[in-house]
Design a protein around this motif. Structure first.
Motif, PDB file in Angstrom:
ATOM      1  N   GLU A  51       0.904  -1.259   0.136  1.00  0.00           N
ATOM      2  CA  GLU A  51       0.033   0.064   0.012  1.00  0.00           C
ATOM      3  C   GLU A  51       1.041   1.244   0.025  1.00  0.00           C
ATOM      4  O   GLU A  51       0.666   2.168  -0.663  1.00  0.00           O
ATOM      5  CB  GLU A  51      -1.023   0.164   1.182  1.00  0.00           C
ATOM      6  CG  GLU A  51      -1.894   0.979   1.205  1.00  0.00           C
ATOM      7  CD  GLU A  51      -2.815   1.100   2.531  1.00  0.00           C
ATOM      8  OE1 GLU A  51      -3.865   1.080   2.347  1.00  0.00           O
ATOM      9  OE2 GLU A  51      -2.250   1.012   3.626  1.00  0.00           O
ATOM     10  N   VAL A  55       0.998   4.206  -2.724  1.00  0.00           N
ATOM     11  CA  VAL A  55       0.820   5.536  -2.518  1.00  0.00           C
ATOM     12  C   VAL A  55       1.816   6.634  -2.812  1.00  0.00           C
ATOM     13  O   VAL A  55       1.652   7.750  -3.237  1.00  0.00           O
ATOM     14  CB  VAL A  55      -0.043   5.864  -1.120  1.00  0.00           C
ATOM     15  CG1 VAL A  55       0.064   7.126  -0.278  1.00  0.00           C
ATOM     16  CG2 VAL A  55      -1.101   4.971  -0.679  1.00  0.00           C
ATOM     17  N   PRO A  86      -6.542   3.136  -0.691  1.00  0.00           N
ATOM     18  CA  PRO A  86      -5.516   3.240   0.209  1.00  0.00           C
ATOM     19  C   PRO A  86      -6.187   3.888   1.623  1.00  0.00           C
ATOM     20  O   PRO A  86      -6.941   4.821   1.611  1.00  0.00           O
ATOM     21  CB  PRO A  86      -4.430   4.327  -0.365  1.00  0.00           C
ATOM     22  CG  PRO A  86      -5.256   4.743  -1.586  1.00  0.00           C
ATOM     23  CD  PRO A  86      -6.260   3.928  -1.780  1.00  0.00           C
ATOM     24  N   THR A  90      -2.278   5.866   5.740  1.00  0.00           N
ATOM     25  CA  THR A  90      -1.136   5.641   4.610  1.00  0.00           C
ATOM     26  C   THR A  90      -0.908   6.992   3.904  1.00  0.00           C
ATOM     27  O   THR A  90      -0.048   7.518   3.570  1.00  0.00           O
ATOM     28  CB  THR A  90      -1.325   4.477   3.820  1.00  0.00           C
ATOM     29  OG1 THR A  90      -1.414   3.374   4.662  1.00  0.00           O
ATOM     30  CG2 THR A  90      -0.199   4.155   2.944  1.00  0.00           C
TER      31      THR A  90
END
Length: 126
Positions: A51, A55, A86, A90
């Motif tokens: 993840e 991102v 996401p 994060t």
């Protein structure tokens, strides 16, 4: 986050660098018997690293869009990526990494001020 070590873990990280999708990575790890060797914490760490990688690859505009999504009170079911969206934490961490103003607020929220745009109050959910 503590990153595990070991041969299987090293292989998983190397494969993560070349996989195009999360499903592809999981399938490759499963075929090699590595997925079954990783414990639950290692799997969660691998998913978090995946993840974070995704991102980090977002452009500023896309990062602002995702932050705005959560700041607007919308959830995963409303996000174009659904359950693959996401997590807010994060996204906030990436904004901070880029040097954007971020400040924790009471109640588990964070204010994020993108370079271009208005400040956003992002909840810590999921």
């Amino acid at each position: 986050m503590t990153v595990p070590s070991g041969k299987e873990w090293t292989t998983a990280l190397r494969m993560m660098d070349t996989a195009g999708t999360w499903e592809e990575l999981r399938g490759d790890l499963d075929r090699l018997g590595i997925l079954g060797v990783l414990d639950a914490d290692q799997r969660r760490t691998l998913a978090a690293l995946w993840e974070e990688r995704g991102v980090a690859n977002l452009g500023d505009h896309a990062l602002v869009q995702d932050l705005t999504h959560w700041a607007s009170g919308l959830g995963r079911t409303d996000h174009p990526l659904g359950f693959k969206a996401p997590r807010p934490d994060t996204l906030v961490a990436e904004a901070a990494r880029r040097g954007w103003f971020t400040k924790p607020l009471p109640g588990g929220k964070t204010i994020v001020n993108p370079p271009e745009g208005k400040p956003l109050i992002v909840p810590s959910v999921l």
